[in-house]
Design an enzyme around this catalytic site. Structure first.
Site, PDB file in Angstrom:
ATOM      1  N   LYS A 112     -67.658  32.396 134.418  1.00 42.73           N
ATOM      2  CA  LYS A 112     -69.040  31.991 134.219  1.00 42.73           C
ATOM      3  C   LYS A 112     -69.065  30.595 134.718  1.00 42.73           C
ATOM      4  O   LYS A 112     -70.208  30.154 135.544  1.00 42.73           O
ATOM      5  CB  LYS A 112     -69.597  32.255 132.944  1.00 42.73           C
ATOM      6  CG  LYS A 112     -69.203  33.721 132.372  1.00 42.73           C
ATOM      7  CD  LYS A 112     -70.140  34.668 133.019  1.00 42.73           C
ATOM      8  CE  LYS A 112     -70.443  35.758 132.069  1.00 42.73           C
ATOM      9  NZ  LYS A 112     -69.106  36.584 132.014  1.00 42.73           N
TER      10      LYS A 112
HETATM   11  C1  LIG Z   1     -68.743  37.820 132.039  1.00 44.62           C
HETATM   12  C2  LIG Z   1     -67.310  38.174 131.866  1.00 44.62           C
HETATM   13  C3  LIG Z   1     -66.801  39.324 132.317  1.00 44.62           C
HETATM   14  C4  LIG Z   1     -67.694  40.507 133.069  1.00 44.62           C
HETATM   15  O1  LIG Z   1     -68.262  39.984 134.202  1.00 44.62           O
HETATM   16  P1  LIG Z   1     -69.572  40.706 134.938  1.00 44.62           P
HETATM   17  O2  LIG Z   1     -69.883  39.933 135.916  1.00 44.62           O
HETATM   18  O3  LIG Z   1     -70.664  40.682 133.796  1.00 44.62           O
HETATM   19  O4  LIG Z   1     -69.049  41.992 134.990  1.00 44.62           O
HETATM   20  C5  LIG Z   1     -65.586  39.609 132.308  1.00 44.62           C
HETATM   21  N1  LIG Z   1     -64.607  38.937 131.765  1.00 44.62           N
HETATM   22  C6  LIG Z   1     -64.991  37.689 131.184  1.00 44.62           C
HETATM   23  C7  LIG Z   1     -64.206  36.742 130.460  1.00 44.62           C
HETATM   24  C8  LIG Z   1     -66.485  37.499 131.173  1.00 44.62           C
HETATM   25  O5  LIG Z   1     -66.775  36.294 130.611  1.00 44.62           O
END
Ligand SMILES: *Cc1c(COP(=O)(O)O)cnc(C)c1O
Length: 470
Positions: A112
């Site tokens: 993120k």
């Molecule tokens: C947010 C997240 C996901 C999922 O990603 P999306 O874009 O919501 O599909 C997978 N793994 C981790 C560690 C995340 O923080």
């Protein structure tokens, strides 16, 4: 460069408007009216460029007139300067032309950060220019919240209110949010699931009066600025693997469908993305949708990969818009029906348009731990539960052997120490800069899953800020 809502409204919106609004005024999600495309020559010219230059190249094609080229490059450079690896998004060899792209070298150890460090700076630059201030309201299943807080703490242009489902995020995730002492950061623990938190946020944005009064803005994966930043690492991987000719396939651990949608978007922009392998945990609505054409809403089951404990992936709407022939009307009807009947039906003929691109697989927690141990014994690499699902789904569904496969690692193993220890016998340590996380004091407000209560809490936050600024 202009945008339109997946429900047909707000046609002609600029990137600046899209980034500040988050959600479109008709409740839809913004997408480019026409995808800008890279020419093969543009891509080849980026070979060997540092990560932030690749980001600036992608963003330059999507932000229109919002930023001067030099400003964009400087903001991109600042966004990734503090990351813990010189490559920013390093690729590791897993054998058999399979690679792991580690997207956990940012300040909060999940992928993120790759979107939010950039988005935070782009927003701050635009708000500062307009002498405006916003209230960022977001729901998190764990990682978005801390990444948003890290990107926006102490920025004078924004207050940040983050709702998380009480008791359903890991201790590390919670503490990464609640131990931040910046006065513009406000954590709320909701007695409910992530979907409940997301519904609260959506309801607040759907109320034009409240939205304007509070200057609400969103940095959830519904914000197109995040998708834009994420498109960059698909291009980065292809460049790093020297795969402009062969293309590459990607395996993506999927929750809200933002990451894998960015892979789809990369392909729309002319990048050689061959297959996108979607990994789910037991909350496998997307797998069911792609295999049966139907997504019947089920209860969210808590798993060891909580960032993927999502039954209604919001970014799916962006894909549905495209495969329904980019009809705002059809998409709006489909989404309203989904809310009403709790079942989403996608015509077979529409799914067929992308069935050559997407593959799906899902895994139980038991299988995740088993596979984690297997990878560790084989390669010495510790994977967090989300990343395991990418690697395993990639191995299961990779079907173009002449093409390299990139599994996306979305979190550092130390974010999920208990599951990693069960799977491998090794307790992963937090990186040095976070080693005192468990000694820091926490700050958080507990609230019920009640729109009225959450609304008045946010009103209070905004009013106090008004008093402080007098
Ligand atoms: C947010 C997240 C996901 C999922 O990603 P999306 O874009 O919501 O599909 C997978 N793994 C981790 C560690 C995340 O923080």
């Amino acid at each position: 460069m202009s945008f339109v809502s997946t429900r047909g409204g707000d046609a002609g919106a600029t990137f600046e408007e899209v980034m500040l609004a988050g959600l479109a005024s008709d409740g839809g999600l913004f997408v480019p009216q026409v995808w800008p495309s890279f020419e093969p020559g543009d891509l080849a010219a980026l070979a060997g460029a540092p990560y932030h230059s690749v980001v600036a190249a992608v963003a330059g094609r999507l932000t229109g007139a919002t930023f001067a080229e030099s400003e964009l490059t400087a903001l991109a450079e600042a966004s990734y300067a503090g990351f813990g690896h010189p490559d920013v998004a390093p690729l590791r060899d897993l054998g058999d032309d399979m690679h792991l792209m580690e997207l956990f070298w940012g300040p909060t150890l999940s992928f993120k950060d790759y979107a939010l460090q950039l988005l935070g700076r782009l927003m701050d630059a635009v708000l500062d220019r307009r002498s405006e201030r916003v209230t960022i309201v977001g729901a998190t299943s764990g990682d978005t919240g801390s990444a948003a807080i890290a990107a926006l703490q102490d920025r004078p242009t924004a207050d940040v209110v983050i709702l998380h489902p009480a008791g359903r995020v890991s201790d590390v995730q919670r503490r990464q949010m609640t131990t931040v002492t910046a006065s513009n950061v406000h954590n709320v623990a909701i007695d409910g699931t992530f979907d409940d938190c997301q519904d609260l946020v959506k309801a607040m944005f759907a109320d034009p009066g409240f939205r304007d009064e509070m200057h609400l803005s969103a940095v959830n994966s519904i914000n197109f600025g995040r998708i834009m930043a994420q498109i960059s690492y698909y291009l980065w991987a292809i460049l790093r693997l020297d795969a402009l000719d062969s293309g590459a396939s990607f395996a993506v651990p999927t929750g809200n469908f933002g990451n894998v949608y960015a892979g789809y978007a990369a392909r729309q922009m002319g990048l050689p993305v061959r297959s996108l392998i979607i990994g789910n945990n037991r909350n496998n609505g997307v797998t069911r949708l792609f295999t049966t054409g139907t997504l019947a809403l089920e209860e969210v089951v808590p798993t060891t990969s909580p960032a993927m404990d999502i039954q209604v992936p919001s970014n799916l709407e962006r894909l549905l818009f495209d495969i329904s022939g980019r009809s705002g009307h059809v998409t709006a009807t489909m989404m309203t029906d989904f809310r009403l009947r709790r079942t989403l039906n996608v015509p077979r003929s529409d799914l067929a348009k992308v069935s050559g691109l997407f593959r799906t697989a899902w895994m139980s927690d038991e299988a995740v731990e088993g596979y984690m141990g297997h990878v560790y014994r084989d390669t010495g690499i510790l994977l967090d539960p989300h990343s395991v699902i990418a690697v395993a789904a990639g191995r299961m569904r990779h079907d173009i052997p002449s093409v390299p496969l990139v599994a996306i690692a979305t979190a550092h193993p130390s974010k999920f120490p208990a599951a990693v220890e069960r799977g491998t016998g090794v307790l992963p340590a937090l990186p040095e800069r976070l080693s005192d996380l468990f000694d820091r004091k926490e700050r958080c407000t507990d609230l019920p899953n009640d729109l009225g209560v959450v609304r008045s809490h946010i009103r209070g936050v905004v009013e106090r800020r008004g008093l402080e600024n007098r």
